[in-house]
Enzyme design. Sequence first.
Site, PDB file in Angstrom:
ATOM      1  N   ASP A 126       8.251  30.305 -37.966  1.00 25.96           N
ATOM      2  CA  ASP A 126       7.632  29.194 -38.693  1.00 25.96           C
ATOM      3  C   ASP A 126       7.566  29.526 -40.189  1.00 25.96           C
ATOM      4  O   ASP A 126       6.927  30.504 -40.583  1.00 25.96           O
ATOM      5  CB  ASP A 126       6.222  28.952 -38.155  1.00 25.96           C
ATOM      6  CG  ASP A 126       5.577  27.674 -38.696  1.00 25.96           C
ATOM      7  OD1 ASP A 126       5.986  27.220 -39.783  1.00 25.96           O
ATOM      8  OD2 ASP A 126       4.677  27.136 -38.035  1.00 25.96           O
TER       9      ASP A 126
ATOM     10  N   HIS B  65       8.692  24.837 -37.993  1.00 26.20           N
ATOM     11  CA  HIS B  65       7.356  24.237 -38.087  1.00 26.20           C
ATOM     12  C   HIS B  65       7.402  22.842 -37.455  1.00 26.20           C
ATOM     13  O   HIS B  65       8.050  21.919 -37.968  1.00 26.20           O
ATOM     14  CB  HIS B  65       6.927  24.134 -39.550  1.00 26.20           C
ATOM     15  CG  HIS B  65       5.512  23.689 -39.731  1.00 26.20           C
ATOM     16  ND1 HIS B  65       4.432  24.483 -39.418  1.00 26.20           N
ATOM     17  CD2 HIS B  65       4.984  22.521 -40.197  1.00 26.20           C
ATOM     18  CE1 HIS B  65       3.315  23.843 -39.683  1.00 26.20           C
ATOM     19  NE2 HIS B  65       3.614  22.648 -40.150  1.00 26.20           N
TER      20      HIS B  65
ATOM     21  N   SER C 232      -0.508  21.433 -36.957  1.00 25.28           N
ATOM     22  CA  SER C 232      -0.495  21.987 -38.310  1.00 25.28           C
ATOM     23  C   SER C 232      -1.900  21.936 -38.914  1.00 25.28           C
ATOM     24  O   SER C 232      -2.821  22.517 -38.365  1.00 25.28           O
ATOM     25  CB  SER C 232       0.530  21.236 -39.168  1.00 25.28           C
ATOM     26  OG  SER C 232       0.777  21.914 -40.379  1.00 25.28           O
TER      27      SER C 232
END
Length: 412
Positions: A325, A354, A197
Amino acid sequence: MIDCLYDSLPNLPRWHVLGIAVVGYVVYYLFQVAKRPILAVSDGPFKTFLMKNVPTLETKFWPTFWCVESRAQTVFASILRSQILPKINYDREILTLKDGGEVALDWLESGCKSDSPVIIILPGLTGESQAEYIKCLVTAANNAGIRAVVFNNRGLGGIPLKTPRLYCAANCEDLSEVVNHVRKKNPHVKLGATGISMGGLILGNYLSNHSEEAKRILTAAKIISVPWDVHKGTISIETPVLNCLLGRHLTSSLCRTLSRCEIFRDTDIDWDRIMSSKTIKEFDALFTSKQFGYETVDHYYDAATLHNKLHKISVPLLCLSAADDPFQPLDAIPMKAAEESSHVAIVVTARGGHIGFLEGWWPSSKDQYMGRLFSEFFTGALFDHDKQFEETSKFLSEYRFKKSKTQLDKIE
């Protein structure tokens, strides 16, 4: 005929209706959910290496049958992994940075040889070494005989700030110091790096902005669930209603992180207003962008975004993203750029959310899709028993040399 079918449904026994619903969902799952991932990379040694050494790419990703929705994958992955994976007993190292700041480096080397490869792992927005997705990757590395070191950003990992500075997605100065430090401690082993991320944004910007240094030190890299285009990512996470709730949760985490940094209370920031932020973009506009000298939050996001920087990266890089996502729309993933790249490959699963990627009827196994892809890639790249990955690196060096020569010839 369809009208007759609808008219007859209320008269059917309940178990018939339930059976029709189950069969319908099974058909939907088999044809729309369980799919082989898309691999975007140009033909060449890197693609050949991936197809030979990463068998997970050849098979369908079977998301958990009852948890295919993107937000469900995102939330339940965190909950389930936190229950499955025990706390890891790291060996902690405190690294003092050039400006006097400190970061915690958490090492897991038990069961590994002293000369085994090392992977540097960068957590997400407010993640630390005990975050469930980090433990998933650290465990996968350890099982593969690879040493892992988690780089906890400033202010995280229980380390108080020594200077009034946190971290941001566009700044990779701290990572550069960490990478050079790990290389100095391990001068004769292969090093890899993984970012998840926001950690993927930091790593990606390091790979592009410090291209020659990264090429000299790192053998391979991987990023997971990175928000490729930060502008589109923030719009997506602010979409009502469910995405917005996830965004509110992350914003609260950012505010809690800042609230533990007492050193900022003596600065001229608008503390109360920052702490009342409702979105990540609002927090970044009030605090992050100003702290790192950007004129506006949009200028900060311009610097942080990665989708237009693949051509600057010189380290073989594997990327994992999910098409659903909630932090990043599918159209923001730079598939075309990857298809034209000799050394940046993007794997896109149809589902996964995610940092989710849950699979199996009951995802209790520690060997999950994200960790399996991670270990297969780095085992092949860092141990490289048949020297195939070495050929990939040689090809990349020759490719970049020819490209640079062509550009010089055009200038002349």
